[in-house]
Design an enzyme around this catalytic site. Structure first.
Site, PDB file in Angstrom:
ATOM      1  N   HIS A 220       0.822  -1.296  -0.134  1.00 24.82           N
ATOM      2  CA  HIS A 220       0.110  -0.104  -0.026  1.00 24.82           C
ATOM      3  C   HIS A 220       0.808   1.451  -0.030  1.00 24.82           C
ATOM      4  CE1 HIS A 220       1.190   0.072   4.249  1.00 24.82           C
ATOM      5  NE2 HIS A 220       0.643   1.373   4.303  1.00 24.82           N
TER       6      HIS A 220
HETATM    7  N1  UDP Z   1      -4.154  -4.759   8.613  1.00 22.82           N
HETATM    8  C1  UDP Z   1      -5.507  -5.133   8.835  1.00 22.82           C
HETATM    9  N2  UDP Z   1      -6.033  -5.657   7.652  1.00 22.82           N
HETATM   10  C2  UDP Z   1      -5.472  -5.866   6.567  1.00 22.82           C
HETATM   11  C3  UDP Z   1      -4.124  -5.152   6.379  1.00 22.82           C
HETATM   12  C4  UDP Z   1      -3.543  -4.738   7.478  1.00 22.82           C
HETATM   13  O1  UDP Z   1      -6.179  -5.162   9.773  1.00 22.82           O
HETATM   14  O2  UDP Z   1      -6.225  -6.256   5.382  1.00 22.82           O
HETATM   15  C5  UDP Z   1      -3.318  -4.381   9.947  1.00 22.82           C
HETATM   16  C6  UDP Z   1      -2.063  -5.069  10.059  1.00 22.82           C
HETATM   17  O3  UDP Z   1      -2.145  -6.229  10.863  1.00 22.82           O
HETATM   18  C7  UDP Z   1      -1.467  -3.901  10.874  1.00 22.82           C
HETATM   19  C8  UDP Z   1      -1.975  -2.645  10.144  1.00 22.82           C
HETATM   20  O4  UDP Z   1      -3.192  -2.904   9.641  1.00 22.82           O
HETATM   21  O5  UDP Z   1      -1.642  -3.923  12.295  1.00 22.82           O
HETATM   22  C9  UDP Z   1      -0.815  -2.043   9.339  1.00 22.82           C
HETATM   23  O6  UDP Z   1      -1.261  -0.999   8.866  1.00 22.82           O
HETATM   24  P1  UDP Z   1      -1.012  -0.466   7.302  1.00 22.82           P
HETATM   25  O7  UDP Z   1      -0.023  -1.517   6.603  1.00 22.82           O
HETATM   26  O8  UDP Z   1      -2.127   0.105   6.505  1.00 22.82           O
HETATM   27  O9  UDP Z   1       0.144   0.823   7.872  1.00 22.82           O
HETATM   28  P2  UDP Z   1       1.461   0.806   8.247  1.00 22.82           P
HETATM   29  O10 UDP Z   1       1.818  -0.067   9.387  1.00 22.82           O
HETATM   30  O11 UDP Z   1       2.530   0.655   7.140  1.00 22.82           O
HETATM   31  O12 UDP Z   1       1.712   2.313   8.734  1.00 22.82           O
END
Ligand code: UDP
Length: 363
Positions: A210
């Site tokens: 993403h």
């Molecule tokens: N997550 C979720 N469902 C999904 C994909 C990710 O609940 O389909 C959760 C994942 O387990 C983690 C969080 O979203 O706890 C991560 O968010 P994201 O990847 O959007 O952002 P980042 O961590 O890169 O800031």
């Protein structure tokens, strides 16, 4: 807060804040939702499933450019702060909502508290890096998840008394909700696609993509989808709305043939799949750590990561997102990782939220 990873961090901390209500030093929390992520799959389901208190304020700001969003949030958050006069404003992570909140509060001399402070990718073009560096420097208290994060803050001249090493609230979330997810596994995996993959006990690869630097560059997105299409295991890809939109815009649908695409998952189902997967491939910050906490090796398709300790202990490996062959090699290497390989307690003991609350009670 405004984005999915912030809801998950808030789920851990809001519980610890609510637990103070039984004692003499109760903390009252009011949640402000900026609206950065606004649909049911990216927002509402987390509030319901993780028991996060209803937001007291909902700004409904999302869908615009970084500048437009941050500017509109800044103005709207300032109005809320002026009306509410809180003792402090707590912000999570590294999104536009984080920076807008920190800037609004600091101009009003309201103490700013930053959860997940001190992370650095050292990639200054990354919007998340810009947001986190600025927020750390505005914050009165930086709650740092790891020793590496503490070292970054100190190196940038942030005074010792403004830095609190707490452990990582994501480890709390994995501890609290991992148990719940196991208890509800049958129900969570009951739906057709997941049951087909997991019920058959067939090894599979869980992927999430993403980050703007990967989705907004057509060549990179094409390379990543090509690598996933050639992966040595069946691939399950819960699709972030931005990625879905960019795949359509760049005309990359023909590369999806071999992948199993699903809507974004709730957190409990996500934790379960991270645990059951043979390998995780991601560009997410949170998912890298969760894979480790669930004992699953990971390949991160980015040029760098903030979570460098996972590279050192071998549970994570970086792969060039522009190079399908490099990504495939990294997948093979990580699939060969010894599952009994040690997992050092890098992210604390799963009680970071309690450590943060103790500090809040001293304000
Ligand atoms: N997550 C979720 N469902 C999904 C994909 C990710 O609940 O389909 C959760 C994942 O387990 C983690 C969080 O979203 O706890 C991560 O968010 P994201 O990847 O959007 O952002 P980042 O961590 O890169 O800031």
């Amino acid at each position: 807060m405004g984005a999915r990873p912030q809801f998950i961090k808030a789920a851990a901390l809001s519980r610890a804040i609510a637990a103070t209500h039984a004692g003499p030093q109760a903390i009252q929390e009011k949640i402000l939702h900026t609206g950065q992520h606004f649909d049911a799959a990216m927002s509402d389901q987390f509030f319901v499933e993780l028991g996060i208190p209803e937001p007291a304020f909902h700004l409904g700001i999302g869908g615009g450019s970084h500048g437009a969003n941050t500017g509109r949030m800044l103005e709207a958050i300032e109005a809320v702060l002026l009306a509410e006069q809180p003792d402090a404003l707590l912000v999570y992570g590294d999104t536009d909502s984080t920076l807008a909140g920190a800037l609004a509060a600091s101009k009003l001399k309201i103490p700013v508290l930053h959860v997940e402070a001190g992370l650095r990718s050292f990639n200054r073009h990354q919007p998340e890096e810009q947001n986190r560096v600025l927020t750390d420097h505005l914050a009165d208290l930086c709650f740092a998840p790891t020793n590496t994060a503490v070292a970054h803050l100190q190196r940038e001249g942030i005074a010792k008394e403004r830095i609190v090493r707490t452990g990582d609230v994501m480890a709390d979330a994995a501890r609290i909700f991992g148990e719940l997810a196991e208890a509800r596994a049958a129900e969570l995996l009951g739906s057709g696609i997941l049951q087909g993959l997991i019920g058959a006990e067939q090894p599979f690869l869980l992927a999430t993509i993403h980050r703007a630097e990967n989705t907004d560059d057509p060549a990179r997105l094409e390379a990543i989808l090509t690598a996933l299409g050639q992966a040595p295991l069946p691939v399950l890809l819960p699709l972030h709305p931005r990625t879905r939109a960019r795949i359509a815009e760049h005309g990359l649908e023909p590369l999806l043939g071999k992948l199993t695409l699903i809507e974004p998952l709730g957190f409990l189902a996500m934790l379960l799949l991270e645990r059951r997967a043979a390998l995780v491939v991601t560009d997410s910050g949170g998912v890298q750590k969760e894979a480790f906490l669930q004992g699953t090796p990971c390949v991160t398709v980015r040029g760098e990561t903030e979570w460098v300790e996972l590279l050192k202990c071998g549970w994570n490996r970086l792969a060039d997102p522009a190079d399908p062959a490099a990504m495939l090699t990294a997948m093979e290497q990580q699939l060969g990782l010894d599952p009994l390989q040690q997992r050092p307690p890098l992210y604390g003991d799963g009680y970071a939220a309690e450590a943060i609350v103790v500090r809040l009670q001293q304000l």
